[in-house]
Design an enzyme around this catalytic site. Structure first.
Site, PDB file in Angstrom:
ATOM      1  N   GLU A  76      31.116  10.820 -51.393  1.00  0.00           N
ATOM      2  CA  GLU A  76      29.960  11.596 -51.820  1.00  0.00           C
ATOM      3  C   GLU A  76      30.183  13.023 -51.318  1.00  0.00           C
ATOM      4  O   GLU A  76      30.444  13.209 -50.118  1.00  0.00           O
ATOM      5  CB  GLU A  76      28.681  11.005 -51.199  1.00  0.00           C
ATOM      6  CG  GLU A  76      27.445  11.618 -51.757  1.00  0.00           C
ATOM      7  CD  GLU A  76      26.176  11.122 -51.061  1.00  0.00           C
ATOM      8  OE1 GLU A  76      25.143  11.772 -51.243  1.00  0.00           O
ATOM      9  OE2 GLU A  76      26.230  10.104 -50.346  1.00  0.00           O
ATOM     10  N   ARG A 315      34.661  -0.729 -41.364  1.00  0.00           N
ATOM     11  CA  ARG A 315      34.817   0.716 -41.230  1.00  0.00           C
ATOM     12  C   ARG A 315      35.499   1.042 -39.907  1.00  0.00           C
ATOM     13  O   ARG A 315      35.501   0.232 -38.979  1.00  0.00           O
ATOM     14  CB  ARG A 315      33.460   1.424 -41.296  1.00  0.00           C
ATOM     15  CG  ARG A 315      32.464   0.935 -40.263  1.00  0.00           C
ATOM     16  CD  ARG A 315      31.156   1.694 -40.339  1.00  0.00           C
ATOM     17  NE  ARG A 315      31.229   2.953 -39.629  1.00  0.00           N
ATOM     18  CZ  ARG A 315      31.039   4.143 -40.200  1.00  0.00           C
ATOM     19  NH1 ARG A 315      30.750   4.238 -41.467  1.00  0.00           N
ATOM     20  NH2 ARG A 315      31.124   5.248 -39.484  1.00  0.00           N
ATOM     21  N   LYS A 325      29.101  11.715 -41.630  1.00  0.00           N
ATOM     22  CA  LYS A 325      29.062  13.081 -42.158  1.00  0.00           C
ATOM     23  C   LYS A 325      27.757  13.774 -41.787  1.00  0.00           C
ATOM     24  O   LYS A 325      27.747  14.960 -41.483  1.00  0.00           O
ATOM     25  CB  LYS A 325      29.187  13.050 -43.683  1.00  0.00           C
ATOM     26  CG  LYS A 325      30.620  12.961 -44.161  1.00  0.00           C
ATOM     27  CD  LYS A 325      30.673  13.219 -45.664  1.00  0.00           C
ATOM     28  CE  LYS A 325      31.006  11.982 -46.421  1.00  0.00           C
ATOM     29  NZ  LYS A 325      30.232  11.694 -47.588  1.00  0.00           N
TER      30      LYS A 325
HETATM   31  P1  ATP Z   1      29.343   9.078 -43.880  1.00  0.00           P
HETATM   32  O1  ATP Z   1      28.338   8.240 -43.179  1.00  0.00           O
HETATM   33  O2  ATP Z   1      30.343   9.679 -42.986  1.00  0.00           O
HETATM   34  O3  ATP Z   1      28.758  10.056 -44.830  1.00  0.00           O
HETATM   35  P2  ATP Z   1      29.845   7.540 -46.141  1.00  0.00           P
HETATM   36  O4  ATP Z   1      30.244   6.142 -46.304  1.00  0.00           O
HETATM   37  O5  ATP Z   1      28.440   7.832 -46.525  1.00  0.00           O
HETATM   38  O6  ATP Z   1      30.180   8.011 -44.708  1.00  0.00           O
HETATM   39  P3  ATP Z   1      31.252   8.447 -48.414  1.00  0.00           P
HETATM   40  O7  ATP Z   1      31.575   9.810 -48.849  1.00  0.00           O
HETATM   41  O8  ATP Z   1      30.282   7.667 -49.224  1.00  0.00           O
HETATM   42  O9  ATP Z   1      30.766   8.541 -46.935  1.00  0.00           O
HETATM   43  O10 ATP Z   1      32.578   7.613 -48.188  1.00  0.00           O
HETATM   44  C1  ATP Z   1      33.620   7.525 -49.107  1.00  0.00           C
HETATM   45  C2  ATP Z   1      34.411   6.301 -48.798  1.00  0.00           C
HETATM   46  O11 ATP Z   1      34.897   6.330 -47.468  1.00  0.00           O
HETATM   47  C3  ATP Z   1      33.554   5.045 -48.932  1.00  0.00           C
HETATM   48  O12 ATP Z   1      34.272   4.115 -49.691  1.00  0.00           O
HETATM   49  C4  ATP Z   1      33.349   4.592 -47.535  1.00  0.00           C
HETATM   50  O13 ATP Z   1      33.276   3.205 -47.478  1.00  0.00           O
HETATM   51  C5  ATP Z   1      34.589   5.136 -46.808  1.00  0.00           C
HETATM   52  N1  ATP Z   1      34.286   5.396 -45.410  1.00  0.00           N
HETATM   53  C6  ATP Z   1      33.320   6.186 -44.908  1.00  0.00           C
HETATM   54  N2  ATP Z   1      33.300   6.138 -43.564  1.00  0.00           N
HETATM   55  C7  ATP Z   1      34.299   5.297 -43.202  1.00  0.00           C
HETATM   56  C8  ATP Z   1      34.797   4.820 -41.950  1.00  0.00           C
HETATM   57  N3  ATP Z   1      34.267   5.187 -40.789  1.00  0.00           N
HETATM   58  N4  ATP Z   1      35.845   3.955 -41.983  1.00  0.00           N
HETATM   59  C9  ATP Z   1      36.400   3.586 -43.137  1.00  0.00           C
HETATM   60  N5  ATP Z   1      35.977   3.984 -44.338  1.00  0.00           N
HETATM   61  C10 ATP Z   1      34.942   4.834 -44.389  1.00  0.00           C
HETATM   62 MG    MG Z   2      28.071   6.974 -48.643  1.00  0.00          MG
END
Ligand code: ATP
Ligand code: MG
Length: 612
Positions: A76, A315, A325
């Site tokens: 995202e 994760r 993020k």
């Molecule tokens: P954040 O909480 O940091 O915003 P998010 O999951 O909301 O993380 P996204 O941009 O939606 O962020 O993530 C893109 C991809 O990265 C998703 O498929 C998510 O599952 C993966 N991802 C995010 N954080 C992690 C993590 N700590 N370990 C492994 N994969 C991750």
């Molecule tokens: Mg997300």
């Protein structure tokens, strides 16, 4: 030792089809097993459209491509990518590469409020820097697999109308509070909304009014019609479209209704003909809805069948590091760090500026592997991967980080007043082909303050009155004393040089010493700003306890010192990594290091200090 070099095919999502594990020597894991099984059974080889040929036009990837594994990384664009994303990128692009498939980069930009084009470009850059790309020039022609979910808004709208027409969705006009109360909880089934029994015609008319802007934000939502008594709360008629008058960075003001993420994501996967939709464990409870939705759309012939399937992995949680993020954004906006690329940040840009290499992050991802249960990875694993990739390639150099002057009091007599003597050292001890570096020794040299002790503790072999040590790559010297200021602080150390003992000369073995110290010449050393970074958080699991994560920041995460480094380092380009002998790995800062201003960041020390 693991080679830091990327694999022969290059770490792209584009390698020619190859059977994976045996050739790649990668340890197997549950995702590899699933992919191998699907390839062996030809699960996706029979994929075909159910609908009219016109439907194919909606499909981002054109005609079905049954032979390939097709994965995606769907960030995202609401912040910069971090080390957790690196794991996911490595997993998705890496698996695609290993199985001769492709990996899409897709911006999951269904939430208009928080997204920004700055984040879009930063994400593109981060994925490229990690060594992956989304171009595929394989047998099926040239593909650029870079997508944005918002490009599918028209199709998503159509899919929503299809659900309404087939009796699988309804417009609910309950208030948010009423909806919350009627949802039930883990122990109690939900209750049906009074709007649930409207006819498809009524729902369609209402939904079109929502689209046409005839209703207030939040006054109604479109919900999937599944089962208010389902033990999985996500199946209790989840909302799939909401009214939100917000400007979208891609579609502008075209829409005042936006699809919910849980509705949009499976559709994005299906349109792009993803085979395996790999996500983190928190989406496990969403999987039944993912399948429910795509099963309905397959029935209606809107997407190809079989549809993609979702698989979840744990994760990355890294000790002393935040991987959210939203929280990282707060550190930036509250000026707790200098920006997204502050070298203390676990963002890809931060790690890069800190001195991490793509190879180190690949090795890290390889070592942590992929599992189905959550755990914390020790920060030392990340640093270990860095050392193991830098040690074989980083040029060596001497640097004095806490300098005190050492005067060789007999220099004028034994070497000649004003004279300088040449010294040399290998650029890398295991790579003689890289040649030598040279510097000069004179009457005065800089040494580490901690290399002198007036009254040495047991086992101290460095400078104390009466002791002999070697100046590394130089001569043996004998300490005679030190001068102190009014506060007792040592301002100068004195020693005498023992002639004909220089390293590499026949006399070098004449005197055996137990201590060897690093130094640089006062005459030719270059002054440098060195930024000594430490962990950003004091707590091993920041943000997980009672305290706000902002209160868990380490006040000593940055110490800036004025150091002296070997003369050759002044001409090092920005972003060059070195091993400073005895001190660890350092990189010239990619932002502030310039001709005339030498700036180094400490990437990590020589040994793990995190266990302490
Ligand atoms: P954040 O909480 O940091 O915003 P998010 O999951 O909301 O993380 P996204 O941009 O939606 O962020 O993530 C893109 C991809 O990265 C998703 O498929 C998510 O599952 C993966 N991802 C995010 N954080 C992690 C993590 N700590 N370990 C492994 N994969 C991750
Ligand atoms: Mg997300």
């Amino acid at each position: 030792m693991t080679s830091p070099a990327p694999s022969k095919a290059g770490p792209k999502g584009t390698a020619a089809a190859a059977p994976a594990d045996k050739e790649n020597h990668k340890p197997s894991n549950f995702l590899r097993q699933i992919i191998e099984k699907d390839l062996a059974e030809g699960t996706y080889a029979t994929r075909r459209w159910g609908g009219s040929p016109g439907d194919a036009a909606h499909h981002a990837s054109g005609q079905p491509d049954p032979a390939r594994v097709r994965l995606r990384f769907p960030p995202e664009p609401n912040g910069y990518l971090h080390i957790g994303h690196a794991k996911s990128i490595y997993l998705n692009f890496g698996l695609a590469r290993d199985y001769g498939g492709v990996c899409h980069l897709r911006f999951d930009d269904t939430n208009p409020e928080k997204e920004d084009t700055e984040y879009v470009s930063s994400i593109i850059e981060a994925v490229k820097w990690l060594g992956f790309d989304w171009e595929n020039n394989g047998p099926s022609g040239n593909e650029c697999n870079l997508y944005q979910a918002s490009d599918y808004f028209d199709f998503m709208y159509r899919a929503a109308e299809y659900l309404i027409e087939s009796g699988n969705a309804y417009v609910d006009e309950q208030t948010a509070e009423e909806m919350r109360l009627s949802r039930g909880d883990f122990g109690h089934p939900g209750t049906n909304s009074p709007f649930r029994s409207r006819t498809p015609e009524q729902n369609l008319a209402r939904f079109r009014e929502m689209r046409d802007g005839l209703h207030e934000d939040g006054s109604m939502v479109l919900r999937a019609k599944i089962d208010m008594a389902s033990p999985n709360i996500n199946m209790r008629d989840p909302a799939i479209y909401r009214i939100r008058r917000a400007h979208h960075h891609n579609t502008g003001d075209k829409w005042c209704i936006y699809p919910m993420y849980t509705f949009a994501h499976p559709i994005e996967d299906a349109l792009e003909q993803i085979t395996h939709s790999i996500c983190t464990l928190e989406f496990e409870d969403q999987r039944p809805f993912y399948d429910w939705l795509l099963d309905r759309l397959c029935e209606g012939g809107l997407v190809a069948t079989p549809h993609p399937h979702q698989y979840e992995f744990a994760r990355l949680n890294l000790t002393y590091v935040l991987t959210s993020k939203r929280k990282l954004a707060q550190l930036v906006y509250d000026h707790k760090v200098t920006g997204w690329d502050d070298p203390r940040m676990p963002t890809i840009v931060g790690l890069r500026r800190r001195g991490y290499t793509p190879e180190a992050l690949h090795l890290f991802a390889e070592r942590i592997g992929v599992t189905k249960s959550d755990s914390w990875i020790d920060y030392s694993t990340l640093e270990g991967a860095l050392r193991d990739t830098l040690d074989p390639i980083a040029p060596r150099a001497m640097a004095v980080l806490d300098p005190v002057k050492l005067v060789l009091t007999n220099w004028d007599t034994v070497m000649g007043a004003g004279k300088l003597d040449d010294c040399s050292a290998p650029v890398h001890p295991h790579h003689p082909e890289l040649g030598k570096r040279s510097f000069k020794i004179g009457k005065e040299v800089w040494i580490e303050r901690t290399d002198f002790e007036e009254t040495p503790p047991k086992g101290f072999f460095r400078l104390f009155p009466g002791n002999k040590v070697r100046l590394k790559y130089g001569h043996v010297i004998e300490c005679t004393g030190a001068t102190r200021d009014a506060n007792g602080q040592v301002t100068e150390v004195q020693a005498t040089l023992i002639p004909d003992t220089k390293s590499g000369t026949p006399g070098s073995d004449a005197i055996k010493v137990k201590g060897v110290i690093t130094w640089v010449g006062v005459n030719d050393a270059v002054q440098a700003e060195v930024r000594l970074y430490d962990r950003l958080f004091k707590e091993a699991h920041p943000g997980t306890g009672e305290k706000d994560f902002m209160e868990e920041l380490n006040p000593d995460s940055l110490k800036v010192v004025t150091a002296y480094v070997e003369p050759s380092l002044a001409s090092a380009p920005a972003g060059q990594r070195f091993q400073f002998e005895r001190h660890g790995y350092f990189v010239t800062d990619i932002v502030d290091h310039k001709p005339g201003k030498t700036v180094f960041n400490r990437v990590t020390g020589m040994k793990d200090s995190w266990g302490k």
